[in-house]
Design a protein around this motif. Structure first.
Motif, PDB file in Angstrom:
ATOM      1  N   GLU A   1     -14.661 -51.430   6.152  1.00  0.00           N
ATOM      2  CA  GLU A   1     -13.562 -50.782   6.886  1.00  0.00           C
ATOM      3  C   GLU A   1     -12.488 -50.195   5.977  1.00  0.00           C
ATOM      4  N   GLY A   2     -12.379 -50.689   4.746  1.00  0.00           N
ATOM      5  CA  GLY A   2     -11.330 -50.166   3.875  1.00  0.00           C
ATOM      6  C   GLY A   2     -11.051 -51.082   2.697  1.00  0.00           C
ATOM      7  N   ASP A   3      -9.882 -50.845   2.073  1.00  0.00           N
ATOM      8  CA  ASP A   3      -9.544 -51.575   0.839  1.00  0.00           C
ATOM      9  C   ASP A   3      -9.017 -52.983   1.122  1.00  0.00           C
ATOM     10  N   PHE A   4      -9.235 -53.848   0.139  1.00  0.00           N
ATOM     11  CA  PHE A   4      -8.716 -55.218   0.123  1.00  0.00           C
ATOM     12  C   PHE A   4      -8.913 -55.963   1.450  1.00  0.00           C
ATOM     13  N   PRO A   5     -10.149 -56.072   1.891  1.00  0.00           N
ATOM     14  CA  PRO A   5     -10.398 -56.749   3.163  1.00  0.00           C
ATOM     15  C   PRO A   5     -10.329 -58.280   3.056  1.00  0.00           C
ATOM     16  N   GLY A   6     -10.087 -58.903   4.171  1.00  0.00           N
ATOM     17  CA  GLY A   6     -10.054 -60.366   4.243  1.00  0.00           C
ATOM     18  C   GLY A   6     -11.399 -60.966   3.906  1.00  0.00           C
ATOM     19  N   GLU A   7     -12.449 -60.284   4.328  1.00  0.00           N
ATOM     20  CA  GLU A   7     -13.813 -60.754   4.077  1.00  0.00           C
ATOM     21  C   GLU A   7     -14.085 -60.898   2.573  1.00  0.00           C
ATOM     22  N   LYS A   8     -13.632 -59.904   1.793  1.00  0.00           N
ATOM     23  CA  LYS A   8     -13.852 -59.929   0.332  1.00  0.00           C
ATOM     24  C   LYS A   8     -12.990 -61.025  -0.320  1.00  0.00           C
ATOM     25  N   PHE A   9     -11.769 -61.167   0.184  1.00  0.00           N
ATOM     26  CA  PHE A   9     -10.883 -62.216  -0.336  1.00  0.00           C
ATOM     27  C   PHE A   9     -11.524 -63.589  -0.104  1.00  0.00           C
ATOM     28  N   LEU A  10     -12.109 -63.763   1.073  1.00  0.00           N
ATOM     29  CA  LEU A  10     -12.782 -65.026   1.403  1.00  0.00           C
ATOM     30  C   LEU A  10     -13.959 -65.265   0.446  1.00  0.00           C
ATOM     31  N   ALA A  11     -14.771 -64.242   0.291  1.00  0.00           N
ATOM     32  CA  ALA A  11     -16.001 -64.418  -0.497  1.00  0.00           C
ATOM     33  C   ALA A  11     -15.730 -64.575  -1.992  1.00  0.00           C
ATOM     34  N   SER A  12     -14.746 -63.822  -2.505  1.00  0.00           N
ATOM     35  CA  SER A  12     -14.573 -63.816  -3.965  1.00  0.00           C
ATOM     36  C   SER A  12     -13.533 -64.817  -4.466  1.00  0.00           C
ATOM     37  N   ILE A  13     -12.595 -65.203  -3.631  1.00  0.00           N
ATOM     38  CA  ILE A  13     -11.529 -66.092  -4.122  1.00  0.00           C
ATOM     39  C   ILE A  13     -11.388 -67.359  -3.265  1.00  0.00           C
ATOM     40  N   LEU A  14     -11.111 -67.162  -1.986  1.00  0.00           N
ATOM     41  CA  LEU A  14     -10.734 -68.309  -1.141  1.00  0.00           C
ATOM     42  C   LEU A  14     -11.849 -69.352  -1.046  1.00  0.00           C
ATOM     43  N   HIS A  15     -13.039 -68.912  -0.713  1.00  0.00           N
ATOM     44  CA  HIS A  15     -14.126 -69.885  -0.549  1.00  0.00           C
ATOM     45  C   HIS A  15     -14.510 -70.568  -1.854  1.00  0.00           C
ATOM     46  N   PRO A  16     -14.721 -69.801  -2.965  1.00  0.00           N
ATOM     47  CA  PRO A  16     -15.055 -70.482  -4.233  1.00  0.00           C
ATOM     48  C   PRO A  16     -13.993 -71.488  -4.673  1.00  0.00           C
TER      49      PRO A  16
END
Lengths: 188, 110
Positions: free
Chosen positions: B23-38
């Motif tokens: 959908e666009g830049d800096f999505p919540g999904e990417k934040f979850l996958a790359s930072i929050l979840h790890p």
């Protein structure tokens, strides 16, 4: 200073009374009527109490209410600004990057203003507006979820008719709650 | 108390964006996958708390927050695991922490 002025006025009153009695032959009663004494004391008490304490209390309370109402009105305006932005986005059929940033920024402002309102109400009217505040806090969350939820900020995102209608209904509820709050603060 | 820290404005972006990556830049999904979840996984393994500093950004849309924090809850299936092991901090928006806790609690309802 006030005490000195009071003593001077009392002495002047006594002097004038004695002078009138002396020069015009007005008879002075030797006996003291208890009803007159009570009336005099009540009059003196009211003369001191009303200007010094009651009026000051009323004025202080009015000033407090004005401060709180001013903050509540700011909060109302911030909600109105979000409603206006959503109206523009709905009419133009798109939510631009600048509109979405304005809307998100406005919600941060709303949170801060709501928190200040809560602090002021808790301080000036302890536990008197708990229900109204909780209603507003719940409305704010629901309103933010409606306005910035779903696919918000997606490049081709636009508000559909159902979302807009829900947004308008919630905005109406928030506006009504804030108006009632202002009236209740005035009556408190 | 030992913590693993995330400061979104420094570790991810100052302008959090949309829900999903397409959908666009800096999505919540990417934040979850790359930072929050790890980081959350690491915190659980090391028996530490995950401290998330939300300040310093341009603000958060519900779409981003629900995707990131609601998404984390959907991975672990239980809001209690998230709420007991995460510390959220927001001075910029006094109601943001409560909002996120609601997204976590509601995540599996949807």
């Amino acid at each position: 200073m006030r005490i000195v002025i009071g003593i001077v006025i009392a002495l002047l009153g006594a002097a004038v009374g004695i002078a009138i009695g002396h020069y015009h032959g007005v008879p002075l009663e030797d006996k003291i009527n208890i009803v007159d004494v009570v009336t005099l004391l009540a009059t003196v008490f009211l003369a001191i109490y009303i200007p010094n304490f009651l009026e000051k209390y009323i004025q202080d309370r009015r000033s407090e209410k004005d401060v709180v109402i001013r903050k509540v009105e700011q909060l109302q305006n911030s909600f109105k600004e979000v409603n206006n932005l959503v109206n523009v986005c709905y009419q133009t059929g798109s939510v631009t990057q600048s509109h979405s940033q304005l809307i998100i920024g406005r919600f941060t402002t709303i949170s801060t203003e709501l928190d200040t309102t809560k602090t002021l109400l808790d301080y000036c009217f302890p536990s008197k507006f708990t229900t109204e505040l909780n209603n507003l806090i719940t409305f704010r969350r629901r309103y933010k979820n409606i306005v910035t939820g779903g696919r918000f900020q997606q490049s081709n995102y636009k508000y559909d008719a159902v979302t807009k209608s829900e947004e308008e209904r919630l905005f109406g509820s928030i506006d009504r709650e804030i108006c009632l709050m202002i009236i209740k603060i005035n009556r408190a | 108390m030992d913590t693993i820290n995330i400061k979104i404005a420094e570790d991810y972006t100052k302008t959090p964006g949309v829900r999903e990556e397409i959908e666009g830049d800096f999505p919540g999904e990417k934040f979850l996958a790359s930072i929050l979840h790890p980081k959350f996984k690491q915190a659980l393994e090391e028996k530490k708390k995950l401290y998330v500093d939300l300040d310093g950004t341009a603000g958060y849309a519900t779409s981003f927050l629900e995707s990131a924090f609601g998404g984390l809850c959907r991975i672990y299936k239980d809001p209690k695991i998230i709420l007991e092991n995460i510390i959220l901090k927001s001075d910029d928006d006094p109601f943001l922490v409560d909002d996120i806790k609601e997204y976590i609690k509601d995540a599996n309802v949807k």
